[in-house]
Motif scaffolding. Sequence first.
Motif, PDB file in Angstrom:
ATOM      1  N   GLN A 194      20.968 -25.298  10.483  1.00 39.54           N
ATOM      2  CA  GLN A 194      20.299 -25.670  11.730  1.00 39.54           C
ATOM      3  C   GLN A 194      21.316 -26.036  12.803  1.00 39.54           C
ATOM      4  O   GLN A 194      22.435 -26.459  12.516  1.00 39.54           O
ATOM      5  N   ASP A 195      20.932 -25.844  14.048  1.00 36.53           N
ATOM      6  CA  ASP A 195      21.775 -26.145  15.215  1.00 36.53           C
ATOM      7  C   ASP A 195      23.062 -25.314  15.224  1.00 36.53           C
ATOM      8  O   ASP A 195      24.066 -25.707  15.834  1.00 36.53           O
ATOM      9  N   GLY A 196      23.023 -24.159  14.549  1.00 32.74           N
ATOM     10  CA  GLY A 196      24.176 -23.268  14.593  1.00 32.74           C
ATOM     11  C   GLY A 196      25.348 -23.696  13.737  1.00 32.74           C
ATOM     12  O   GLY A 196      26.409 -23.063  13.766  1.00 32.74           O
ATOM     13  N   SER A 197      25.180 -24.781  12.978  1.00 32.03           N
ATOM     14  CA  SER A 197      26.289 -25.237  12.132  1.00 32.03           C
ATOM     15  C   SER A 197      26.316 -24.427  10.838  1.00 32.03           C
ATOM     16  O   SER A 197      25.342 -23.797  10.459  1.00 32.03           O
ATOM     17  N   SER A 198      27.471 -24.439  10.177  1.00 26.16           N
ATOM     18  CA  SER A 198      27.579 -23.731   8.904  1.00 26.16           C
ATOM     19  C   SER A 198      28.596 -24.446   8.022  1.00 26.16           C
ATOM     20  O   SER A 198      29.582 -24.993   8.520  1.00 26.16           O
ATOM     21  N   PRO A 199      28.365 -24.466   6.727  1.00 27.02           N
ATOM     22  CA  PRO A 199      29.294 -25.124   5.798  1.00 27.02           C
ATOM     23  C   PRO A 199      30.577 -24.312   5.641  1.00 27.02           C
ATOM     24  O   PRO A 199      30.606 -23.103   5.895  1.00 27.02           O
ATOM     25  N   GLU A 200      31.654 -24.997   5.208  1.00 28.67           N
ATOM     26  CA  GLU A 200      32.935 -24.303   5.028  1.00 28.67           C
ATOM     27  C   GLU A 200      32.905 -23.343   3.843  1.00 28.67           C
ATOM     28  O   GLU A 200      33.486 -22.253   3.899  1.00 28.67           O
ATOM     29  N   PHE A 201      32.229 -23.756   2.750  1.00 27.55           N
ATOM     30  CA  PHE A 201      32.221 -22.938   1.550  1.00 27.55           C
ATOM     31  C   PHE A 201      30.793 -22.749   1.033  1.00 27.55           C
ATOM     32  O   PHE A 201      29.991 -23.680   1.055  1.00 27.55           O
ATOM     33  N   LEU A 202      30.514 -21.541   0.539  1.00 28.45           N
ATOM     34  CA  LEU A 202      29.281 -21.256  -0.181  1.00 28.45           C
ATOM     35  C   LEU A 202      29.668 -20.775  -1.577  1.00 28.45           C
ATOM     36  O   LEU A 202      30.446 -19.818  -1.721  1.00 28.45           O
ATOM     37  N   LEU A 203      29.148 -21.442  -2.594  1.00 25.82           N
ATOM     38  CA  LEU A 203      29.439 -21.070  -3.984  1.00 25.82           C
ATOM     39  C   LEU A 203      28.219 -20.417  -4.603  1.00 25.82           C
ATOM     40  O   LEU A 203      27.163 -21.042  -4.706  1.00 25.82           O
ATOM     41  N   PHE A 204      28.372 -19.166  -5.029  1.00 29.10           N
ATOM     42  CA  PHE A 204      27.277 -18.455  -5.684  1.00 29.10           C
ATOM     43  C   PHE A 204      27.580 -18.295  -7.165  1.00 29.10           C
ATOM     44  O   PHE A 204      28.662 -17.859  -7.543  1.00 29.10           O
ATOM     45  N   PHE A 205      26.597 -18.618  -8.004  1.00 30.61           N
ATOM     46  CA  PHE A 205      26.789 -18.643  -9.441  1.00 30.61           C
ATOM     47  C   PHE A 205      26.163 -17.462 -10.177  1.00 30.61           C
ATOM     48  O   PHE A 205      26.393 -17.304 -11.371  1.00 30.61           O
ATOM     49  N   SER A 206      25.367 -16.654  -9.499  1.00 31.06           N
ATOM     50  CA  SER A 206      24.700 -15.557 -10.195  1.00 31.06           C
ATOM     51  C   SER A 206      24.317 -14.463  -9.211  1.00 31.06           C
ATOM     52  O   SER A 206      24.118 -14.720  -8.018  1.00 31.06           O
ATOM     53  N   PRO A 207      24.188 -13.216  -9.702  1.00 29.38           N
ATOM     54  CA  PRO A 207      23.709 -12.134  -8.831  1.00 29.38           C
ATOM     55  C   PRO A 207      22.319 -12.415  -8.260  1.00 29.38           C
ATOM     56  O   PRO A 207      22.059 -12.130  -7.084  1.00 29.38           O
ATOM     57  N   SER A 208      21.429 -12.984  -9.075  1.00 30.42           N
ATOM     58  CA  SER A 208      20.083 -13.269  -8.567  1.00 30.42           C
ATOM     59  C   SER A 208      20.128 -14.312  -7.465  1.00 30.42           C
ATOM     60  O   SER A 208      19.360 -14.254  -6.495  1.00 30.42           O
ATOM     61  N   GLY A 209      21.060 -15.274  -7.571  1.00 27.85           N
ATOM     62  CA  GLY A 209      21.191 -16.295  -6.537  1.00 27.85           C
ATOM     63  C   GLY A 209      21.559 -15.705  -5.192  1.00 27.85           C
ATOM     64  O   GLY A 209      20.946 -16.034  -4.161  1.00 27.85           O
ATOM     65  N   ILE A 210      22.563 -14.833  -5.157  1.00 30.44           N
ATOM     66  CA  ILE A 210      22.949 -14.219  -3.878  1.00 30.44           C
ATOM     67  C   ILE A 210      21.853 -13.286  -3.378  1.00 30.44           C
ATOM     68  O   ILE A 210      21.590 -13.216  -2.173  1.00 30.44           O
ATOM     69  N   ASN A 211      21.153 -12.608  -4.272  1.00 33.48           N
ATOM     70  CA  ASN A 211      20.087 -11.706  -3.834  1.00 33.48           C
ATOM     71  C   ASN A 211      18.963 -12.465  -3.140  1.00 33.48           C
ATOM     72  O   ASN A 211      18.470 -12.037  -2.081  1.00 33.48           O
ATOM     73  N   TYR A 212      18.553 -13.591  -3.704  1.00 30.97           N
ATOM     74  CA  TYR A 212      17.493 -14.387  -3.075  1.00 30.97           C
ATOM     75  C   TYR A 212      17.963 -15.001  -1.763  1.00 30.97           C
ATOM     76  O   TYR A 212      17.223 -15.037  -0.774  1.00 30.97           O
ATOM     77  N   ARG A 258      16.634 -12.819   7.131  1.00 27.74           N
ATOM     78  CA  ARG A 258      15.375 -13.125   7.810  1.00 27.74           C
ATOM     79  C   ARG A 258      15.595 -14.098   8.970  1.00 27.74           C
ATOM     80  O   ARG A 258      14.974 -13.970  10.029  1.00 27.74           O
ATOM     81  N   HIS A 259      16.492 -15.064   8.794  1.00 27.20           N
ATOM     82  CA  HIS A 259      16.737 -16.074   9.838  1.00 27.20           C
ATOM     83  C   HIS A 259      17.967 -15.761  10.686  1.00 27.20           C
ATOM     84  O   HIS A 259      18.326 -16.555  11.560  1.00 27.20           O
ATOM     85  N   LYS A 260      18.626 -14.626  10.391  1.00 26.78           N
ATOM     86  CA  LYS A 260      19.802 -14.196  11.157  1.00 26.78           C
ATOM     87  C   LYS A 260      20.899 -15.269  11.170  1.00 26.78           C
ATOM     88  O   LYS A 260      21.493 -15.577  12.205  1.00 26.78           O
ATOM     89  N   PHE A 261      21.170 -15.852  10.010  1.00 27.48           N
ATOM     90  CA  PHE A 261      22.242 -16.840   9.899  1.00 27.48           C
ATOM     91  C   PHE A 261      23.599 -16.149  10.031  1.00 27.48           C
ATOM     92  O   PHE A 261      23.803 -15.044   9.519  1.00 27.48           O
ATOM     93  N   ASP A 262      24.514 -16.818  10.712  1.00 28.59           N
ATOM     94  CA  ASP A 262      25.874 -16.310  10.876  1.00 28.59           C
ATOM     95  C   ASP A 262      26.761 -16.895   9.772  1.00 28.59           C
ATOM     96  O   ASP A 262      27.036 -18.089   9.755  1.00 28.59           O
ATOM     97  N   LEU A 263      27.211 -16.038   8.866  1.00 25.98           N
ATOM     98  CA  LEU A 263      28.056 -16.495   7.762  1.00 25.98           C
ATOM     99  C   LEU A 263      29.538 -16.226   8.013  1.00 25.98           C
ATOM    100  O   LEU A 263      30.359 -16.402   7.106  1.00 25.98           O
ATOM    101  N   SER A 264      29.877 -15.822   9.213  1.00 24.09           N
ATOM    102  CA  SER A 264      31.261 -15.431   9.489  1.00 24.09           C
ATOM    103  C   SER A 264      32.249 -16.581   9.333  1.00 24.09           C
ATOM    104  O   SER A 264      33.433 -16.356   9.061  1.00 24.09           O
ATOM    105  N   MET A 265      31.789 -17.816   9.496  1.00 25.25           N
ATOM    106  CA  MET A 265      32.676 -18.976   9.369  1.00 25.25           C
ATOM    107  C   MET A 265      32.657 -19.574   7.969  1.00 25.25           C
ATOM    108  O   MET A 265      33.364 -20.539   7.690  1.00 25.25           O
ATOM    109  N   CYS A 266      31.839 -19.011   7.080  1.00 21.04           N
ATOM    110  CA  CYS A 266      31.747 -19.523   5.708  1.00 21.04           C
ATOM    111  C   CYS A 266      32.678 -18.735   4.793  1.00 21.04           C
ATOM    112  O   CYS A 266      32.789 -17.511   4.897  1.00 21.04           O
ATOM    113  N   ARG A 267      33.325 -19.438   3.896  1.00 19.24           N
ATOM    114  CA  ARG A 267      34.120 -18.775   2.866  1.00 19.24           C
ATOM    115  C   ARG A 267      33.302 -18.759   1.571  1.00 19.24           C
ATOM    116  O   ARG A 267      32.896 -19.814   1.081  1.00 19.24           O
TER     117      ARG A 267
END
Length: 251
Positions: free
Chosen positions: A179-197, A204-213
């Motif tokens: 929200q408010d255009g902020s984004s976390p520094e890191f996103l940790l994905f533990f499974s293929p189903s997790g990233i797919n969901y 759908r919400h057009k989130f910008d992940l360009s600043m996330c590692r």
Amino acid sequence: MKKVVILKSENDNSEVYAALLQKAGFEPVFVPTLDFCFKNLDVLRDRLLSPYKYSGLIFTSPRSITAVRDALGGHRLKDDWKTLENYCVGETSHDLIQRSLELDTKGQQSGNASNLADVMKTDLYNKTITLPFLFPCGNLKQDVLQNKLSEYGYSMDCVEVYETVPHKDLERSLVNLFQDGSSPEFLLFFSPSGINYCAAIFERHKFDLSMCRIVAIGPSTKKAVENKGYPVHRTAEKPSPEYVVSALLDS
């Protein structure tokens, strides 16, 4: 402190992740990503009552351990299983099997299903294995383990005992994070189903992940992230808190 969003199912080792991440200077934020619906426990119960039909048990997820425990309905696992060749992926699963089923397993250091097949091949060398391994699994299981074991001359009796679904609060949690255009520094994905969901919600919400590692846990998850068009910053070889922290510190 750098914010690390941990996108995984809820389980007993979340406190371990939190403690190690905080000690390493990170701010962990847990977002429950997956939920599970159990099924076919009566089928599994019948299999568990017949250890003489199998060469051993194989566990590749904590849910399969829970399914065995629930299928037993408060009864102990037959002692005959303890004399067989039993395997699992992950130290967490190994400890959980010991606590909840009073069963020793091998291969926990393998890290993923493909490596487990290789561990089993080495461990079973010169042993006469003619019966299948009982494999409680989920609806999204990949065929890597089954194919490699078949190649090595071993068979599996797969019983689908749970289905993976998105956590009911996943979308709301992700919307709050971005929200408010902020984004976390890191996103940790533990499974293929997790990233797919999650990817469906990001789009759908057009989130910008360009600043996330993005850090992926294991090669299968890394491939799934890349298939969604996102770059993977680091990959943790095994699903353990120590490997995850090491991957983050290398960033």
